[in-house]
Design an enzyme around this catalytic site. Structure first.
Site: not given
Lengths: 464, 464
Positions: A223, A409, A443
C-alpha cells in the site's frame, strides 16, 4: 415504538387473497397488500399518532461526544509501546517546502544484524500502521504483519534483520502533527509542513545512517509502504539490493484521490477538528469515525462482503432503521468506532495527502522528461509525456523487483501494479517479477493472504 | 502566507549538485535536496515563525452556514415546475408497515395516448431524479433523459405516450418526507414510514388506473428506476408488455449498501439535520454536500477520471492544500455544492434506504422458496436458497426483457445485471436480451451513452 411496528403488514396480508382475485388486474400473488388496498380502505383502523423514527446511532454519537468533552481519552500515544527511537536535531527539509528542526523516528527490529550489516530488510508501512509489525519481548501484542515475519516465515528472521519504522507525519512515536514544535513546545497541528512520500524515505535513510547500515538487502512495502519502497529504490539505488512493492502504485490516480478527499472533508467539517488545533480541546471523534467508514469501504471488496455479509440484517425482524441495520453496516460502524480514537486526525490528513501527491515521475530530471521535478504534482499534459516522465523517474530502479497486486483491489486497482511492472521493464529492468493475485480481499489482501503474498515475498528475498 | 511558500525548495535545489556528489551514497540525481541535507545544516536560514495552513473550504462552509441561518434558501420545491399531479385520498399502505393517508404523484408526459390506450411507456427514475425527463412547453429546461425521448429517438414520441413520475418519497411534487402530514399539516420529516421500491410501484399503478391505462407497452428504468421496472413487471405481469432494466440489480449487494450507509451517516451527523426536523430550521447543507461527494464518487469510473482529470492540480504552482486541490477534487466540490440545496435530505435517507432493502426474492411466496416474503430483508441463509428465492420472486416476468449494464459500473457492478438476466432465464423466460456495455462512464453510462443505450432501448421497444 419500534417493537409495536414490527411486521405490521402481516395481519393485513392474511386476509387479502380473496380481495386480490376481485381486483381488475390480477398481480403477482405475493403482492397481496397492494392488490387489496382498495378493499382495505374502509377496513383500515385509524392511523395511530405518528411518531418519528428512532436514531440510536445519532444518540450514541451525542453521548460519546459529551463523554469526550469531560476530558481527554486514552488515545493513539498509548496504542503502541516498546519501540526504539532515533532522534536527531538535524533539520528535515521537506521536498515541497518548510522543514522540521530536528525529528524523531520510532522503529522496531526483529532478527540479528550480521557483521557485514548487509542482511537488512526495511519494511515500510501503510497509512495508519505503526512500527509494530510483529510481536516481541517489549511488546507482545500481535503486530500488523505478525504471520509474515519470523523464523522460517516470509521475511525470515533467522536470515534477515528486519526494521520497521513509524513514518514521519505519523502518531506512533515519530515526529508528526501531534508532536511538539520546538519553537514553542506546542503541537505542530496544521503548522506541520506538507509531507511527501520522499520525505518519509529520506528520514528512514537517516535512521539507517545512524545504525551504520549502508545497504539494504531489500526494501519491502505494501500500500503506501509500496510507494515508499519504490521511492527508496529510485532515490537510493545503490543502497537497495531488492525491491518488493505490493498493492501499491507509481502514482495515485484520481479515483483514489477522490476517496481520500471525501475522508478529509468529513473530518475537516467536524467543528471539533478546529482547523487542526484540537489537542487541548475536544477530539473530533465523529469526523474521524466517518472518515474511517469511508476508508474501510475502500479497503475490502464487494465479492468478499457478498460472501461474508450478504444481505443479512442484524435483526431481520426489526423495523428498518437509517442507523446500522444490515450486517455490513454494523461491521462498518464497529470498525470505524474501534479505530477512530487510536489515530491522530491530523496524521490522517497529512499522510493521506502525501499519498495523493505521490508520483514517481517527480523523480525525473528536466533533461529526462518534460516535467518539472520540483512542481508538486503538475505533471505533463499528454499520455506519452506521462509515460515518459514515469519511466524517467523510475529509471534508476535496476535491482530485482517483485510487484504484487490483487485483482479485487478498488483503491489501488491492478492496472496500477501492472503500470509499475511495465514501466520498470520499459526502463530496462529485466528482473521484474509481476504477479496478479486472484484474491477476494481487495486492497487488504496484503494483510490477509499469507499463502500467496507470503511465499512470493519469501521467494523473492531468498533467491540468489 | 501561501504565496510566500510557493516552491520554496527551488533555491536550495540549484546549489545542491556538488553537495550530492560529495555525499557518501550517490542517490538518484533528482534527489538532490535529500542528499545535500547534511551540507545544508549550517547554511539553512532560521525557520520563519510557523503559521498554520489555510483552509478556504472550511471557511466557505462556515460562511454558507451563516448565510443559511439568515433564512430559507430557494430549494428543491422550486427546482421542478410544470408537472401534472395525481392526488388521491386513498391510503397507501406501505409494505413494511405504516401508511400514507392519501398521496400525490407528480408526473409529466410526452407523445399522445392512442385510442386503445396501449402505447404507454412508463419511465422510472433513479434516486434523485424528478419527473422532468424531457423538456416540454410547460418546462423548457432540458430533462435528465433529454436526448433519449422524442420524435424518432430511443423512446419515440411519435409512437409512444411516455409517462415519468417523481417517486413516492421524493421531493419534486410527489408525497415525501417534506410533504405535510394530513394529521397536523406539518412536514412528515422522519415520521414518514419506511419505504420500499414496491411501494413506489404501487403508487405509480394507482396513477395508471386513474388515467385509464390498463396495460403498459413497456416499463423502462435505469439505476433505481431499473429496480422499479423489474418490480413492476413481477408485481403486475399482465399489465407490463415489455421490460427494460438498465444498470440495475435484482437485489442490492453489501458494497452498494455500504456506500449509501456512509452517505446517510455523514448527513445524519450534521447537527442541522436535527433527526429530520429541519424544515423550519437551518438546512443541513454540510451533511448533504458531503453525502453527495461520496455519491458522486460511486457514479463515475476511475478510468473516466484518469482520462478527464488525470493528476492535474487546479493550480500546479500552489502549495498543496487539504481543501480541493487536484481537478478531481474541485469537480467533486463543485458537483456536490451544486446538488446539495436542490434535494431534500430526508428524501435521500428514505429513498437510499429503499434501494438497500430492495430484493426481488421478497416477491417469492412461501411455497416457492424458503424465504419469508413478509420479512424486510432477512433472506435465506444459503447460496442455493438465495438463487431459488430470487428465481421464485422473478418467476412472473415472462414478457420480453432487455437487461443492460456497464462493465465500468462500481455501484451496480456488471455481475448484478448478469444476475438479473440469468435469473430470468432460469425462471423460464426465453426472451431476455442481455448486453454488457464497454463504456467508460461507470454507473452514469445510462445518462450519457446515447449511442449504445439509446439504440438498444429503441430496438427492444419497437421490435414486433
Amino acid at each position: 415504538m419500534l417493537a409495536a411496528r414490527r411486521l405490521p403488514g402481516l395481519a393485513a396480508r392474511t386476509s387479502s387473497v380473496a380481495a386480490a382475485a376481485a381486483s381488475p388486474a390480477v398481480p403477482h400473488p405475493a403482492i397481496r397488500i397492494a392488490a387489496s388496498r382498495a378493499t382495505l380502505v374502509t377496513q383500515s383502523p385509524p392511523s395511530p399518532p405518528r411518531q418519528a423514527l428512532a436514531f440510536p446511532c445519532v444518540d450514541r454519537l451525542d453521548e460519546r461526544q459529551r463523554a469526550l468533552e469531560q476530558g481527554p481519552e486514552p488515545m493513539y500515544e498509548k496504542v503502541v509501546q516498546g519501540y526504539e527511537v532515533f532522534e536527531t536535531s538535524e533539520p528535515l527539509e521537506m521536498r515541497l517546502g518548510g522543514r522540521l528542526d530536528g525529528f524523531r523516528i520510532a522503529y522496531e527490529t526483529w532478527g540479528t544484524l550480521n557483521a557485514a550489516r548487509d542482511n537488512v530488510v526495511l519494511l515500510h508501512t501503510g497509512l495508519s500502521a505503526s512500527s509494530h509489525a510483529r510481536s516481541h519481548a517489549k511488546n507482545p501484542h500481535p503486530g500488523w504483519w505478525e504471520s509474515f515475519i519470523g523464523p522460517g516465515l516470509s521475511i525470515d528472521t533467522n536470515k534477515f534483520f528486519v526494521i520497521c519504522t513509524n513514518v514521519i507525519g505519523g502518531c506512533y512515536g515519530s515526529t508528526g502533527p501531534s508532536s511538539p514544535d520546538p519553537s514553542d513546545g506546542k503541537p505542530y497541528a496544521t503548522r506541520f509542513p506538507i509531507l511527501t512520500i520522499f520525505d518519509m524515505v529520506n528520514a528512514q535513510f537517516k535512521l539507517l545512517d545512524s545504525l551504520g547500515i549502508r545497504r539494504l538487502h531489500a526494501s519491502v512495502g505494501s500500500s503506501m509502504g509500496g510507494m515508499q519502497s519504490l521511492a527508496a529504490a529510485a532515490m537510493f539505488p545503490d543502497r537497495v539490493g531488492k525491491l518488493v512493492t505490493i498493492s501499491a502504485a507509481a502514482r495515485s490516480h484520481p479515483y483514489s484521490i477522490a476517496m481520500r478527499f471525501a475522508q478529509r472533508q468529513v473530518l475537516m467539517t467536524d467543528p471539533n477538528w478546529n482547523r487542526g488545533f484540537y489537542y487541548s480541546g475536544v477530539f473530533p471523534h465523529v469526523g474521524m469515525k466517518l472518515a474511517r467508514q469511508i476508508a474501510t469501504i475502500t479497503y475490502r471488496s464487494g465479492p468478499e462482503w457478498e460472501r461474508r455479509f450478504g444481505r443479512i440484517r442484524a435483526d431481520p425482524s426489526a423495523y428498518p432503521t437509517f442507523c446500522a441495520d444490515f450486517l455490513i453496516e454494523t461491521y462498518l460502524d464497529h470498525q470505524s468506532e474501534k479505530f477512530c480514537l487510536t489515530y491522530d486526525p491530523n496524521s490522517l490528513l497529512y499522510i493521506s495527502k502525501a499519498m495523493d501527491m505521490f508520483d514517481m515521475s517527480q523523480l525525473a530530471t528536466r533533461q529526462d522528461a518534460p516535467v518539472d521535478a520540483a512542481s508538486s504534482a503538475g505533471g505533463p499534459a499528454t499520455w506519452e509525456g506521462t509515460l515518459k516522465a514515469l519511466t524517467a523517474g523510475m529509471s534508476t530502479i535496476q535491482m530485482p523487483v517483485l510487484v504484487l497486486g490483487a485483482q479485487s483491489d478498488i483503491l489501488f486497482p491492478i492496472w496500477q501494479q501492472k503500470e509499475i511492472a511495465d514501466t520498470l521493464k520499459r526502463a530496462g529492468n529485466s528482473k521484474v517479477s509481476y504477479y496478479e493475485l486472484d484474491a477476494l480481499y481487495g486492497h487488504d489482501t496484503f494483510l490477509v493472504d499469507q499463502v500467496n503474498v507470503g511465499s512470493a515475498v519469501k521467494g523473492h528475498l531468498e533467491i540468489a
